[in-house]
Design an enzyme around this catalytic site. Structure first.
Site, PDB file in Angstrom:
ATOM      1  N   ASP A  88       0.829  -1.213   0.000  1.00 22.19           N
ATOM      2  CA  ASP A  88       0.000   0.000   0.000  1.00 22.19           C
ATOM      3  C   ASP A  88       0.865   1.265   0.000  1.00 22.19           C
ATOM      4  OD1 ASP A  88      -2.357   1.415   0.001  1.00 22.19           O
ATOM      5  OD2 ASP A  88      -2.602   1.352   2.173  1.00 22.19           O
ATOM      6  N   HIS A  99       2.169   3.323  -9.158  1.00 24.77           N
ATOM      7  CA  HIS A  99       1.896   1.896  -9.394  1.00 24.77           C
ATOM      8  C   HIS A  99       3.055   1.246 -10.156  1.00 24.77           C
ATOM      9  CE1 HIS A  99      -1.940   2.257  -7.560  1.00 24.77           C
ATOM     10  NE2 HIS A  99      -2.507   2.950  -8.531  1.00 24.77           N
ATOM     11  N   LEU A 105      10.795 -20.222  -4.813  1.00 25.35           N
ATOM     12  CA  LEU A 105       9.795 -19.404  -4.103  1.00 25.35           C
ATOM     13  C   LEU A 105       8.459 -19.463  -4.844  1.00 25.35           C
ATOM     14  CD1 LEU A 105       9.595 -16.709  -2.025  1.00 25.35           C
ATOM     15  CD2 LEU A 105       9.503 -15.565  -4.208  1.00 25.35           C
TER      16      LEU A 105
HETATM   17  C1  IPE Z   1      -5.371  -2.600   0.091  1.00 22.03           C
HETATM   18  O1  IPE Z   1      -5.072  -1.268  -0.100  1.00 22.03           O
HETATM   19  C2  IPE Z   1      -5.382  -3.313  -1.212  1.00 22.03           C
HETATM   20  C3  IPE Z   1      -4.093  -3.432  -1.891  1.00 22.03           C
HETATM   21  C4  IPE Z   1      -2.935  -3.045  -1.442  1.00 22.03           C
HETATM   22  C5  IPE Z   1      -4.155  -4.074  -3.151  1.00 22.03           C
HETATM   23  P1  IPE Z   1      -6.213  -0.149  -0.185  1.00 22.03           P
HETATM   24  O2  IPE Z   1      -5.488   1.132  -0.385  1.00 22.03           O
HETATM   25  O3  IPE Z   1      -7.233  -0.516  -1.190  1.00 22.03           O
HETATM   26  O4  IPE Z   1      -6.864  -0.240   1.255  1.00 22.03           O
HETATM   27  P2  IPE Z   1      -7.805   0.778   2.037  1.00 22.03           P
HETATM   28  O5  IPE Z   1      -8.881   1.192   1.092  1.00 22.03           O
HETATM   29  O6  IPE Z   1      -6.973   1.953   2.456  1.00 22.03           O
HETATM   30  O7  IPE Z   1      -8.302   0.012   3.212  1.00 22.03           O
HETATM   31  C1  IPE Z   2      -1.782   0.242  -3.268  1.00 25.35           C
HETATM   32  O1  IPE Z   2      -1.506   1.598  -3.313  1.00 25.35           O
HETATM   33  C2  IPE Z   2      -2.047  -0.342  -4.628  1.00 25.35           C
HETATM   34  C3  IPE Z   2      -3.448  -0.703  -4.843  1.00 25.35           C
HETATM   35  C4  IPE Z   2      -4.411  -0.665  -3.989  1.00 25.35           C
HETATM   36  C5  IPE Z   2      -3.767  -1.188  -6.175  1.00 25.35           C
HETATM   37  P1  IPE Z   2      -2.671   2.664  -3.273  1.00 25.35           P
HETATM   38  O2  IPE Z   2      -3.062   2.998  -4.672  1.00 25.35           O
HETATM   39  O3  IPE Z   2      -3.767   2.252  -2.388  1.00 25.35           O
HETATM   40  O4  IPE Z   2      -1.886   3.891  -2.641  1.00 25.35           O
HETATM   41  P2  IPE Z   2      -2.474   4.944  -1.616  1.00 25.35           P
HETATM   42  O5  IPE Z   2      -2.993   4.207  -0.432  1.00 25.35           O
HETATM   43  O6  IPE Z   2      -3.552   5.712  -2.336  1.00 25.35           O
HETATM   44  O7  IPE Z   2      -1.298   5.810  -1.272  1.00 25.35           O
HETATM   45 MG    MG Z   3      -4.113   2.507  -0.380  1.00 28.38          MG
END
Ligand code: IPE
Ligand code: IPE
Ligand code: MG
Length: 253
Positions: free
Chosen positions: A17, A34, A128
């Site tokens: 995240d 990303h 792995l």
């Molecule tokens: C969790 O992250 C999902 C992934 C990392 C793929 P999110 O950014 O979607 O989670 P929330 O919405 O903050 O809980």
């Molecule tokens: C995690 O990073 C990747 C996915 C959920 C696909 P985020 O896109 O949630 O990044 P933040 O939380 O907005 O910084």
């Molecule tokens: Mg996020």
């Protein structure tokens, strides 16, 4: 009472995240975050192999992430296809077995084909298991596992279903439960990732954003894990006794 640090984690799960905030800090569009996140995964996979981790399960797209703007969803799915295409030779060379868990029914055909190809091409990997959770949700997993069990046992009623019997129907089967879960990005929640499988997993939460989470951070998380006392409901005394017993079996003198 002193405890010896226990073995390094065999199965690590990561909630990757913070990609969006990483790009926001740099006044860049979210897709750059990303992209950087995908390239970071490459590094962490290698680092896990160096740490003798046998299974790595990463959360790439949750069942709730469909709520994001359609342009971002499209960019992410495009990235999954491109990542697979560009990574397959490297995964093969490193002995990595690739797998995807999640509800694939909604995937574009190109992604499904690419996943099938990558799974076949890497099935002999022994270093792995890299499991990528795409359109995965823990609640979806539990429900589909119960439905899978029911389908396989049409003449049995649900009161014959036990926790162990459900295991082969979970999307993660035959992986062991994660020993260590790492969540980057500063949130302290599971966001519907592996909610059944993480009942006794050690959880490491860090403020670091996923594209910044490097080898040193992984080592720090593994070291932190080594200091945990995994009681599984038992007392400290019982834990110490069984670790002494295991040691005397391994080294009788
Ligand atoms: C969790 O992250 C999902 C992934 C990392 C793929 P999110 O950014 O979607 O989670 P929330 O919405 O903050 O809980
Ligand atoms: C995690 O990073 C990747 C996915 C959920 C696909 P985020 O896109 O949630 O990044 P933040 O939380 O907005 O910084
Ligand atoms: Mg996020």
């Amino acid at each position: 009472m002193s405890f010896e640090p226990h073995a390094s984690p065999k199965h690590i799960a990561i909630i990757m995240d913070g990609n969006g905030r990483w790009s926001k800090k740099r006044l860049m569009p979210r897709n750059i975050g990303h992209l950087m996140g995908a390239s970071n995964l490459r590094k962490i996979v290698k680092a896990c192999v160096n740490h003798s981790v046998k299974h790595l399960t990463v959360f790439a797209f949750s069942t709730e992430n469909w709520k994001r703007p359609p342009e971002e969803v499209a960019i992410l799915f495009d990235l999954f296809v491109r990542y697979l295409k560009s990574e397959i030779m490297e995964l093969q060379a490193q002995g990595i077995r690739w797998r995807v868990i999640g509800d694939q029914s909604a995937f574009p055909k190109e992604l499904k084909d690419q996943i099938d190809f990558a799974c076949k091409a890497t099935e002999r990997g022994t270093q792995l298991d890299l499991t990528v959770a795409i359109n995965y949700g823990g609640r979806w997993d539990i429900l589909q596992a119960v439905q899978g069990w029911q389908l396989a046992h049409p003449y049995e009623s649900l009161d014959q279903l036990s926790q162990d019997a459900l295991d082969p129907y979970l999307a993660t089967h035959p992986l062991p439960e994660p020993d260590l879960l790492i969540r980057t990005g500063g949130e302290s929640r599971l966001s519907n990732f592996l909610i059944w499988q993480c009942a006794y997993t050690e959880m490491f939460f860090t403020k670091e954003l996923w594209p910044d989470f490097g080898e040193a951070s992984l080592s720090e998380a593994i070291e932190w894990y080594g200091q945990r006392i995994r009681r599984f409901g038992k007392t400290d005394e019982q834990v110490q006794e069984s670790s002494l017993r295991a040691k005397s079996v391994l080294h009788p003198n």
